[in-house]
Motif scaffolding. Structure first.
Motif, PDB file in Angstrom:
ATOM      1  N   UNK A 103      12.484 -45.005  21.615  1.00  0.00           N
ATOM      2  CA  UNK A 103      12.790 -46.162  22.461  1.00  0.00           C
ATOM      3  C   UNK A 103      13.334 -45.705  23.812  1.00  0.00           C
ATOM      4  N   UNK A 104      14.207 -44.697  23.809  1.00  0.00           N
ATOM      5  CA  UNK A 104      14.731 -44.155  25.064  1.00  0.00           C
ATOM      6  C   UNK A 104      13.618 -43.550  25.903  1.00  0.00           C
ATOM      7  N   UNK A 105      12.763 -42.779  25.267  1.00  0.00           N
ATOM      8  CA  UNK A 105      11.623 -42.145  25.940  1.00  0.00           C
ATOM      9  C   UNK A 105      10.731 -43.198  26.590  1.00  0.00           C
ATOM     10  N   UNK A 106      10.390 -44.240  25.832  1.00  0.00           N
ATOM     11  CA  UNK A 106       9.526 -45.297  26.376  1.00  0.00           C
ATOM     12  C   UNK A 106      10.222 -46.069  27.490  1.00  0.00           C
ATOM     13  N   UNK A 107      11.526 -46.240  27.382  1.00  0.00           N
ATOM     14  CA  UNK A 107      12.278 -46.925  28.434  1.00  0.00           C
ATOM     15  C   UNK A 107      12.222 -46.150  29.742  1.00  0.00           C
ATOM     16  N   UNK A 108      12.357 -44.834  29.661  1.00  0.00           N
ATOM     17  CA  UNK A 108      12.276 -43.990  30.858  1.00  0.00           C
ATOM     18  C   UNK A 108      10.884 -44.091  31.472  1.00  0.00           C
ATOM     19  N   UNK A 109       9.856 -43.967  30.652  1.00  0.00           N
ATOM     20  CA  UNK A 109       8.480 -44.040  31.157  1.00  0.00           C
ATOM     21  C   UNK A 109       8.193 -45.401  31.792  1.00  0.00           C
ATOM     22  N   UNK A 110       8.651 -46.464  31.139  1.00  0.00           N
ATOM     23  CA  UNK A 110       8.381 -47.809  31.643  1.00  0.00           C
ATOM     24  C   UNK A 110       9.142 -48.129  32.919  1.00  0.00           C
ATOM     25  N   UNK A 111      10.325 -47.538  33.091  1.00  0.00           N
ATOM     26  CA  UNK A 111      11.139 -47.860  34.261  1.00  0.00           C
ATOM     27  C   UNK A 111      10.923 -46.906  35.437  1.00  0.00           C
ATOM     28  N   UNK A 112      10.162 -45.854  35.243  1.00  0.00           N
ATOM     29  CA  UNK A 112       9.916 -44.895  36.331  1.00  0.00           C
ATOM     30  C   UNK A 112       9.165 -45.572  37.477  1.00  0.00           C
ATOM     31  N   UNK A 113       9.553 -45.239  38.697  1.00  0.00           N
ATOM     32  CA  UNK A 113       8.881 -45.794  39.878  1.00  0.00           C
ATOM     33  C   UNK A 113       7.598 -45.046  40.205  1.00  0.00           C
ATOM     34  N   UNK A 167      -7.345 -32.507  26.840  1.00  0.00           N
ATOM     35  CA  UNK A 167      -8.112 -31.297  27.157  1.00  0.00           C
ATOM     36  C   UNK A 167      -9.580 -31.595  27.468  1.00  0.00           C
ATOM     37  N   UNK A 168     -10.092 -32.732  27.021  1.00  0.00           N
ATOM     38  CA  UNK A 168     -11.485 -33.073  27.338  1.00  0.00           C
ATOM     39  C   UNK A 168     -11.608 -33.776  28.687  1.00  0.00           C
ATOM     40  N   UNK A 169     -10.482 -33.907  29.405  1.00  0.00           N
ATOM     41  CA  UNK A 169     -10.501 -34.504  30.740  1.00  0.00           C
ATOM     42  C   UNK A 169     -10.355 -36.009  30.744  1.00  0.00           C
ATOM     43  N   UNK A 170     -10.092 -36.616  29.594  1.00  0.00           N
ATOM     44  CA  UNK A 170      -9.934 -38.069  29.547  1.00  0.00           C
ATOM     45  C   UNK A 170      -8.457 -38.443  29.629  1.00  0.00           C
ATOM     46  N   UNK A 171      -8.218 -39.606  30.175  1.00  0.00           N
ATOM     47  CA  UNK A 171      -6.859 -40.122  30.326  1.00  0.00           C
ATOM     48  C   UNK A 171      -6.404 -40.674  28.984  1.00  0.00           C
ATOM     49  N   UNK A 172      -5.252 -40.201  28.512  1.00  0.00           N
ATOM     50  CA  UNK A 172      -4.719 -40.631  27.230  1.00  0.00           C
ATOM     51  C   UNK A 172      -3.586 -41.648  27.390  1.00  0.00           C
ATOM     52  N   UNK A 173      -2.889 -41.595  28.530  1.00  0.00           N
ATOM     53  CA  UNK A 173      -1.710 -42.448  28.693  1.00  0.00           C
ATOM     54  C   UNK A 173      -1.434 -42.661  30.175  1.00  0.00           C
ATOM     55  N   UNK A 174      -0.993 -43.859  30.511  1.00  0.00           N
ATOM     56  CA  UNK A 174      -0.442 -44.141  31.843  1.00  0.00           C
ATOM     57  C   UNK A 174       0.772 -45.040  31.658  1.00  0.00           C
ATOM     58  N   UNK A 175       1.713 -44.923  32.570  1.00  0.00           N
ATOM     59  CA  UNK A 175       2.872 -45.813  32.520  1.00  0.00           C
ATOM     60  C   UNK A 175       2.616 -47.024  33.427  1.00  0.00           C
ATOM     61  N   UNK A 176       3.467 -48.046  33.383  1.00  0.00           N
ATOM     62  CA  UNK A 176       3.259 -49.245  34.195  1.00  0.00           C
ATOM     63  C   UNK A 176       3.178 -48.974  35.704  1.00  0.00           C
ATOM     64  N   UNK A 177       3.951 -48.011  36.204  1.00  0.00           N
ATOM     65  CA  UNK A 177       3.898 -47.709  37.649  1.00  0.00           C
ATOM     66  C   UNK A 177       2.517 -47.200  38.036  1.00  0.00           C
ATOM     67  N   UNK A 178       1.880 -46.458  37.171  1.00  0.00           N
ATOM     68  CA  UNK A 178       0.533 -45.942  37.440  1.00  0.00           C
ATOM     69  C   UNK A 178      -0.467 -47.093  37.512  1.00  0.00           C
ATOM     70  N   UNK A 179      -0.336 -48.039  36.611  1.00  0.00           N
ATOM     71  CA  UNK A 179      -1.269 -49.169  36.626  1.00  0.00           C
ATOM     72  C   UNK A 179      -1.054 -50.029  37.868  1.00  0.00           C
ATOM     73  N   UNK A 180       0.191 -50.190  38.295  1.00  0.00           N
ATOM     74  CA  UNK A 180       0.459 -50.953  39.528  1.00  0.00           C
ATOM     75  C   UNK A 180      -0.116 -50.238  40.744  1.00  0.00           C
ATOM     76  N   UNK A 181       0.063 -48.928  40.802  1.00  0.00           N
ATOM     77  CA  UNK A 181      -0.398 -48.140  41.937  1.00  0.00           C
ATOM     78  C   UNK A 181      -1.907 -48.267  42.132  1.00  0.00           C
ATOM     79  N   UNK A 182      -2.644 -48.223  41.044  1.00  0.00           N
ATOM     80  CA  UNK A 182      -4.097 -48.278  41.131  1.00  0.00           C
ATOM     81  C   UNK A 182      -4.660 -49.690  40.968  1.00  0.00           C
ATOM     82  N   UNK A 183      -3.816 -50.660  40.620  1.00  0.00           N
ATOM     83  CA  UNK A 183      -4.291 -52.028  40.445  1.00  0.00           C
ATOM     84  C   UNK A 183      -5.193 -52.181  39.235  1.00  0.00           C
TER      85      UNK A 183
END
Length: 181
Positions: A13-23, A31-47
């Motif tokens: 929960x602490x880990x996810x809170x940090x990821x979710x609140x990061x600016x 390793x296959x070059x695919x995106x496995x995870x993004x945080x909310x700031x990443x989704x906002x940045x790219x729309x």
């Protein structure tokens, strides 16, 4: 055992809170070059939504094709060297990427390569530096205008330090006082 499970849930929960609140945007690339995870700031940045990111090639983010390096076996010297070279070359870069609508966004990208469970993956931190770039450009333009005005002013202008040491003068001061620059 129950305490360990509770601590693990709290830690997650602490880990996810940090990821979710990061600016800054955070992205994990497998390793296959695919995106496995993004945080909310990443989704906002790219729309884009989290779902639009996951499973997509990292080249979509403007990253080079890193699959050959991430696929290198890390248990031999060439694989370790390739990973270290990739990480060193991508330590921090400033580049322009396109958001979902094709609008350019100035970003600063920091990358690290990690080994997890015998496989390598890349974690990227993406910071929007568009406003910083605009401010820097405006500052440069302002400095250029000031320099031009300072140099060509019809009045002698002399700049000095508090200790009375002269540090600069314009063309009119040079002509008036017969100084050479």
């Amino acid at each position: 055992r129950r305490r360990v499970e509770v601590r693990m849930r709290e830690s997650e929960a602490n880990y996810l809170s940090v990821l979710d609140s990061a600016h800054d945007g955070i992205v994990m690339i497998e390793s296959d070059g695919t995106i496995a995870f993004t945080n909310p700031a990443m989704t906002r940045l790219f729309g884009s939504s989290h779902e639009e990111f996951v499973g997509r090639s990292a080249t979509w983010l403007g990253l080079p094709d890193i699959t050959s390096v991430l696929d290198s076996p890390v248990d031999d010297d060439s694989g370790v060297i390739a990973l270290r070279e990739l990480q060193a070359s991508w330590k921090t870069q400033t580049r322009v990427v396109l958001d979902r609508e094709g609008k350019p966004v100035d970003v600063e990208l920091s990358v690290s390569v990690e080994e997890h469970g015998g496989a390598s993956r890349m974690v990227g931190i993406v910071r929007d530096v568009s406003e910083r770039r605009r401010m820097t450009d405006r500052l440069r333009a302002s400095e250029k205008r000031f320099r031009r005005l300072f140099r060509t002013a019809p009045t002698a202008i002399v700049a000095w330090q508090p200790d009375h040491r002269i540090v600069d003068w314009n063309e009119r001061a040079s002509a008036l006082f017969d100084w050479e620059g």
